[in-house]
Scaffold this active site. Structure first.
Site, PDB file in Angstrom:
ATOM      1  N   GLU A 252      -5.544  -8.538  -1.041  1.00 27.57           N
ATOM      2  CA  GLU A 252      -6.278  -8.298   0.203  1.00 27.57           C
ATOM      3  C   GLU A 252      -7.710  -7.954  -0.154  1.00 27.57           C
ATOM      4  OE1 GLU A 252      -4.765  -5.448   3.047  1.00 27.57           O
ATOM      5  OE2 GLU A 252      -2.684  -5.983   2.590  1.00 27.57           O
TER       6      GLU A 252
ATOM      7  N   GLU B 193       0.825  -1.224   0.000  1.00 26.01           N
ATOM      8  CA  GLU B 193       0.000   0.000   0.000  1.00 26.01           C
ATOM      9  C   GLU B 193       0.850   1.260   0.000  1.00 26.01           C
ATOM     10  OE1 GLU B 193      -2.901  -0.405   3.174  1.00 26.01           O
ATOM     11  OE2 GLU B 193      -4.159  -1.653   1.883  1.00 26.01           O
TER      12      GLU B 193
HETATM   13  P1  P53 Z   1      -7.357  -3.086   9.300  1.00 29.89           P
HETATM   14  C1  P53 Z   1      -6.840   1.368   5.593  1.00 29.89           C
HETATM   15  C2  P53 Z   1      -7.485   1.373   4.380  1.00 29.89           C
HETATM   16  C3  P53 Z   1      -7.241   0.380   3.475  1.00 29.89           C
HETATM   17  C4  P53 Z   1      -6.320  -0.608   3.758  1.00 29.89           C
HETATM   18  O1  P53 Z   1      -7.036  -3.034   7.736  1.00 29.89           O
HETATM   19  C5  P53 Z   1      -5.651  -0.597   4.962  1.00 29.89           C
HETATM   20  C6  P53 Z   1      -5.919   0.365   5.885  1.00 29.89           C
HETATM   21  C7  P53 Z   1      -5.228   0.323   7.202  1.00 29.89           C
HETATM   22  O2  P53 Z   1      -6.117   0.421   8.245  1.00 29.89           O
HETATM   23  O3  P53 Z   1      -4.675  -1.481   5.284  1.00 29.89           O
HETATM   24  C8  P53 Z   1      -4.599  -2.768   4.765  1.00 29.89           C
HETATM   25  O4  P53 Z   1      -6.440  -4.082   9.874  1.00 29.89           O
HETATM   26  C9  P53 Z   1      -3.261  -3.315   5.173  1.00 29.89           C
HETATM   27  C10 P53 Z   1      -3.328  -4.419   6.198  1.00 29.89           C
HETATM   28  C11 P53 Z   1      -4.534  -4.215   7.070  1.00 29.89           C
HETATM   29  C12 P53 Z   1      -5.773  -4.351   6.207  1.00 29.89           C
HETATM   30  O5  P53 Z   1      -5.744  -3.414   5.165  1.00 29.89           O
HETATM   31  O6  P53 Z   1      -7.102  -1.699   9.767  1.00 29.89           O
HETATM   32  O7  P53 Z   1      -2.454  -3.691   4.092  1.00 29.89           O
HETATM   33  O8  P53 Z   1      -2.122  -4.481   6.880  1.00 29.89           O
HETATM   34  O9  P53 Z   1      -4.608  -5.078   8.145  1.00 29.89           O
HETATM   35  C13 P53 Z   1      -7.062  -4.184   6.970  1.00 29.89           C
HETATM   36  O10 P53 Z   1      -8.780  -3.498   9.397  1.00 29.89           O
END
Ligand code: P53
Length: 475
Positions: free
Chosen positions: A372, A173
């Site tokens: 993801e 990211e």
């Molecule tokens: P969490 C924000 C918006 C989009 C992706 O996020 C993001 C985030 C971070 O908050 O991060 C990615 O755990 C990231 C992971 C993360 C996952 O999204 O905040 O690559 O490390 O855990 C989900 O719910």
């Protein structure tokens, strides 16, 4: 869908491994983040402060449990698995000349285990976990010195694992550094902490260019070692929609997409786009970038585009009344009235995934990997043997169907799909355990209390069947 389609899950080292000091590991940026909630931001502390809760210190203990956990992934039929290498296990401070053998050995064992269980390792080099020492001593990615340290780290691991790992990503990211609403992301992505008086945009762009140069250098090194390596970039892909057909909204949405496309334009085309050069001039931003580095960018372009996809954002050129708590990638974000949101305010939009895949594929013509996607939710674990997570099944089903339509009906080339957090892990944004994404429940709370035992949720069987049927069986 491709015959060799990669189905699996994705985690990051700092959110899962725990054992933050084992085997000579150094302190990373994730190790100085306290736990928070949707309402309460995670704190970035100066070093480790006794008595505070740092959830990345314990993760889900994957460092010790990976064999059992991988067995469960195998049961679901994964043929791909994404994780990251904790930079601090290999270079505890980041600026050492020689790597830490114990850290290298850990990933040798982990990758062997994945391969033995039929999973292609898909590896991120830097996923929100740069050595904290590089922040303190150099100001994180604002410093060009960090380019060399990263490239050295990349070279060491490319060489070490070149017979085990084919799919790589340089920065997780990379565009998340660009969130004018939230400096937290500048810290986790770029190790940046801004001074009062400085021009933040300038610092942010300089750090981004340093990362992009580092990525391009890493690509060149990798290709020289093994030409059939697949090296990708990775974006948090939140498409931006116009709130209305008012041309001012449409134009605003297009302009806001540039904070995503800038990174892809450099990663894929090897060139800084005109709109960025003009912005730098207008904002009096001067970037330190040598002629040699400009050439490096041209040569080190990526093989595929990886994305995380959780939601879309909608922007309005006019102020809107009564806004909910939607995740805001800019101050112009408003709630989309056609979408509902998760308990953390992320607006659920499966159609947006099909839209995003089309935009990306026909703009860049590179294969895409969805590395993801998932729903963070509270699970009712009153009876741990029976955790009914129909909301998660519905979210994933709709997104996988949208992906299939993009492939089958629109002709987009998708390499694989790894859902986020196939086993519950620590949330990156909030540090919570209770924001869960998994098919596998981990009995542990936000403070690390609990048996840590693993339980299959209802979605476990559902995902196994989906993979088995290559998603043809989804309705
Ligand atoms: P969490 C924000 C918006 C989009 C992706 O996020 C993001 C985030 C971070 O908050 O991060 C990615 O755990 C990231 C992971 C993360 C996952 O999204 O905040 O690559 O490390 O855990 C989900 O719910």
């Amino acid at each position: 869908m491709r015959k060799d389609f990669l189905w699996g899950g994705a985690i990051a080292a700092h959110q899962a491994e725990g054992e933050w000091k084992a085997g000579g590991k150094g302190v990373s940026v994730a190790d100085v983040l306290t736990s928070g909630t949707h309402e309460k931001k995670r704190e970035i502390t100066k070093g480790i402060i006794e008595g505070k809760n740092y959830p990345n210190h314990f993760g889900i203990d994957f460092y010790n449990t990976y064999q059992e956990d991988i067995k469960l992934f195998e049961e679901m039929g994964f043929n791909g698995f994404r994780t990251s290498i904790a930079w601090t296990r290999i270079f505890p401070e980041g600026d050492e000349a020689e790597p830490n053998e114990e850290g290298l050995q850990f990933y040798d064992d982990l990758f062997d285990e994945l391969i033995e269980k039929g999973m292609e390792p898909i590896i991120t080099l830097s996923h929100f976990e740069m050595p904290y020492h590089l922040v303190e001593a150099y100001g994180g990615w604002r410093s060009k010195k960090v380019i060399d340290y990263f490239v050295n780290f990349a070279e060491v691991v490319f060489k070490r694992y070149k017979h085990k790992v084919k799919y790589w990503m340089t920065f997780n990211e990379i565009n998340n550094i660009f969130n004018p609403n939230d400096e937290f992301f500048s810290f986790v992505t770029g190790g940046l902490q801004y001074q009062e008086q400085e021009n933040k945009q300038q610092v942010m762009y300089q750090a981004s260019m340093n990362q992009l140069v580092a990525s391009a250098k890493a690509v060149e090194i990798a290709k020289a070692l093994r030409p059939d390596f697949e090296i990708g970039c990775m974006l948090a892909f939140i498409p931006v929609y116009p709130y209305s057909s008012n041309p001012a909204d449409v134009l605003l949405a297009q302009q806001e997409m540039r904070s995503r496309y800038f990174y892809l334009d450099v990663h894929v085309h090897g060139e800084i786009p005109n709109y960025t050069k003009i912005l730098w001039e207008k904002e009096k931003i001067t970037i330190d970038l040598s002629e040699e580095e400009i050439q490096v960018l041209k040569k080190g372009t990526v093989d595929y585009v990886a994305i995380s996809y959780y939601m879309s954002n909608t922007v309005s050129s006019q102020k809107q009344e009564e806004q909910g708590a939607s995740y805001k990638s800019s101050e112009n974000v408003v709630d989309n009235p056609y979408l509902t949101a998760s308990d953390w305010g992320w607006q659920n939009d499966p159609t947006g995934l099909r839209y995003a895949l089309n935009e990306l594929y026909y703009r860049y013509r590179k294969p895409i990997m969805i590395v993801e996607n998932g729903l963070g939710a509270f699970d009712d674990a009153t009876n741990k043997e029976v955790i009914v997570d129909d909301y998660r099944i519905e979210y994933l089903r709709n997104h996988i169907l949208a992906m299939k339509q993009a492939v089958d009906e629109d002709g987009v080339d998708v390499l694989g799909y790894t859902s986020w957090g196939p086993i519950d892990i620590v949330s990156a944004g909030t540090g919570e355990m209770k924001k869960r994404y998994g098919f596998i429940y981990v009995d542990q709370d936000d403070y690390g209390n609990g048996s840590k035992k693993r339980y299959k949720k209802k979605s476990f069987d559902w995902y196994r069947e989906t993979i088995k049927g290559n998603a043809e069986n989804l309705i």
